[in-house]
Design a protein around this motif. Structure first.
Motif, PDB file in Angstrom:
ATOM      1  N   MET A  47     -21.568  21.294   0.829  1.00  7.64           N
ATOM      2  CA  MET A  47     -21.552  20.369   1.421  1.00  7.64           C
ATOM      3  C   MET A  47     -20.247  20.496   2.166  1.00  7.64           C
ATOM      4  N   LEU A  48     -18.802  20.999   1.374  1.00  6.27           N
ATOM      5  CA  LEU A  48     -17.829  21.615   2.032  1.00  6.27           C
ATOM      6  C   LEU A  48     -17.814  22.506   3.477  1.00  6.27           C
ATOM      7  N   ASP A  49     -18.248  22.724   3.592  1.00  5.06           N
ATOM      8  CA  ASP A  49     -18.435  24.288   4.679  1.00  5.06           C
ATOM      9  C   ASP A  49     -19.004  23.166   5.606  1.00  5.06           C
ATOM     10  N   ALA A  50     -17.904  22.853   6.577  1.00  5.85           N
ATOM     11  CA  ALA A  50     -18.490  21.927   7.737  1.00  5.85           C
ATOM     12  C   ALA A  50     -19.378  22.468   9.383  1.00  5.85           C
ATOM     13  N   ARG A  51     -19.755  23.573   8.763  1.00  5.97           N
ATOM     14  CA  ARG A  51     -20.995  24.188   9.516  1.00  5.97           C
ATOM     15  C   ARG A  51     -21.946  23.877   8.761  1.00  5.97           C
TER      16      ARG A  51
ATOM     17  N   VAL B 219     -17.101   9.744   6.319  1.00  3.65           N
ATOM     18  CA  VAL B 219     -16.281   9.565   7.750  1.00  3.65           C
ATOM     19  C   VAL B 219     -17.140  11.310   8.136  1.00  3.65           C
ATOM     20  N   TYR B 220     -17.021  11.852   6.996  1.00  3.18           N
ATOM     21  CA  TYR B 220     -16.791  13.607   6.819  1.00  3.18           C
ATOM     22  C   TYR B 220     -18.391  14.159   7.284  1.00  3.18           C
TER      23      TYR B 220
ATOM     24  N   LEU C 115     -12.504  27.197   7.113  1.00  4.49           N
ATOM     25  CA  LEU C 115     -11.111  26.479   6.566  1.00  4.49           C
ATOM     26  C   LEU C 115      -9.859  26.495   7.548  1.00  4.49           C
ATOM     27  N   GLU C 116     -10.520  26.760   8.499  1.00  2.00           N
ATOM     28  CA  GLU C 116      -9.869  26.356   9.512  1.00  2.00           C
ATOM     29  C   GLU C 116     -10.068  25.202  10.142  1.00  2.00           C
ATOM     30  N   TYR C 117     -11.066  25.004  10.040  1.00  2.00           N
ATOM     31  CA  TYR C 117     -11.755  23.044  10.250  1.00  2.00           C
ATOM     32  C   TYR C 117     -11.059  22.367   9.411  1.00  2.00           C
TER      33      TYR C 117
ATOM     34  N   SER D  96      -7.242  21.852  10.183  1.00  2.00           N
ATOM     35  CA  SER D  96      -6.608  21.588  11.366  1.00  2.00           C
ATOM     36  C   SER D  96      -7.231  19.381  11.028  1.00  2.00           C
ATOM     37  N   ASN D  97      -8.188  18.974  10.190  1.00  3.40           N
ATOM     38  CA  ASN D  97      -8.263  18.198   9.365  1.00  3.40           C
ATOM     39  C   ASN D  97      -7.761  17.226   8.362  1.00  3.40           C
TER      40      ASN D  97
END
Length: 170
Positions: free
Chosen positions: A1-5, A87-88, A101-103, A106-107
């Motif tokens: 769930m936390l992996d934005a990919r 929202v995420y 991790l970069e996502y 930056s967010n």
């Protein structure tokens, strides 16, 4: 769930809501500073195992305790952390080649509570097993009798020692 990919795209419809609730629970716990056993978490208690609660009464009492542990708080759906989660999850996923991790770096300003949870769960656990194996392999190559071996030759010997079994299995 936390992996934005990926987010929640690969969950079954049955498990998707449960995973969202678990994420909300984790975010609320970390945002409020409360650990799993209901106590305030501080630097000294984070690494300690949770205290066991004394079980008392009948089997029915234990059943009610289990039910209470698994009920998610009602205020979680209206809190600021819940809105961050919604929202995420409502946004599009990032490309697979991008770094999650970069996502989160930056967010972090947009999703502060989620970023803390992501930092906890997406980071690699500190572990010394691989380094201990390497030291052990080096000890087999460099010992009292072979203590003057050149660094490059020692590195090549260790490489061959570790990779030779892989070539023999072909």
């Amino acid at each position: 769930m936390l992996d934005a990919r990926y987010k929640d795209h690969y969950f079954d419809t049955d498990k998707k809501e449960g995973a969202r609730n678990l994420l909300l629970n984790a975010v609320n716990e970390m945002a409020s500073g409360i650990s799993n056993d209901g106590e305030h978490a501080d630097a000294n208690t984070v690494d300690q195992p949770p205290k066991k609660k004394a079980r008392s009464g009948t089997l029915l009492d234990m059943y009610h305790e289990i039910i209470e542990e698994n009920v998610f708080p009602e205020h979680a759906s209206t809190s600021e952390t819940a809105s961050q989660v919604h929202v995420y999850l409502g946004e599009a996923t990032i490309p697979r080649a991008a770094s999650p991790l970069e996502y989160w770096k930056s967010n972090q300003a947009r999703f502060p509570a989620l970023a803390r949870v992501a930092r906890k769960y997406l980071s690699a656990p500190s572990n010394s097993v691989d380094s201990e194996r390497l030291f052990s392999a080096v000890a087999h190559v460099i010992d009292k009798k072979k203590n003057r071996i050149d660094c490059k030759k020692a590195e090549m010997l260790i490489f061959v020692q570790k990779n030779l079994p892989l070539t023999l299995d072909l």
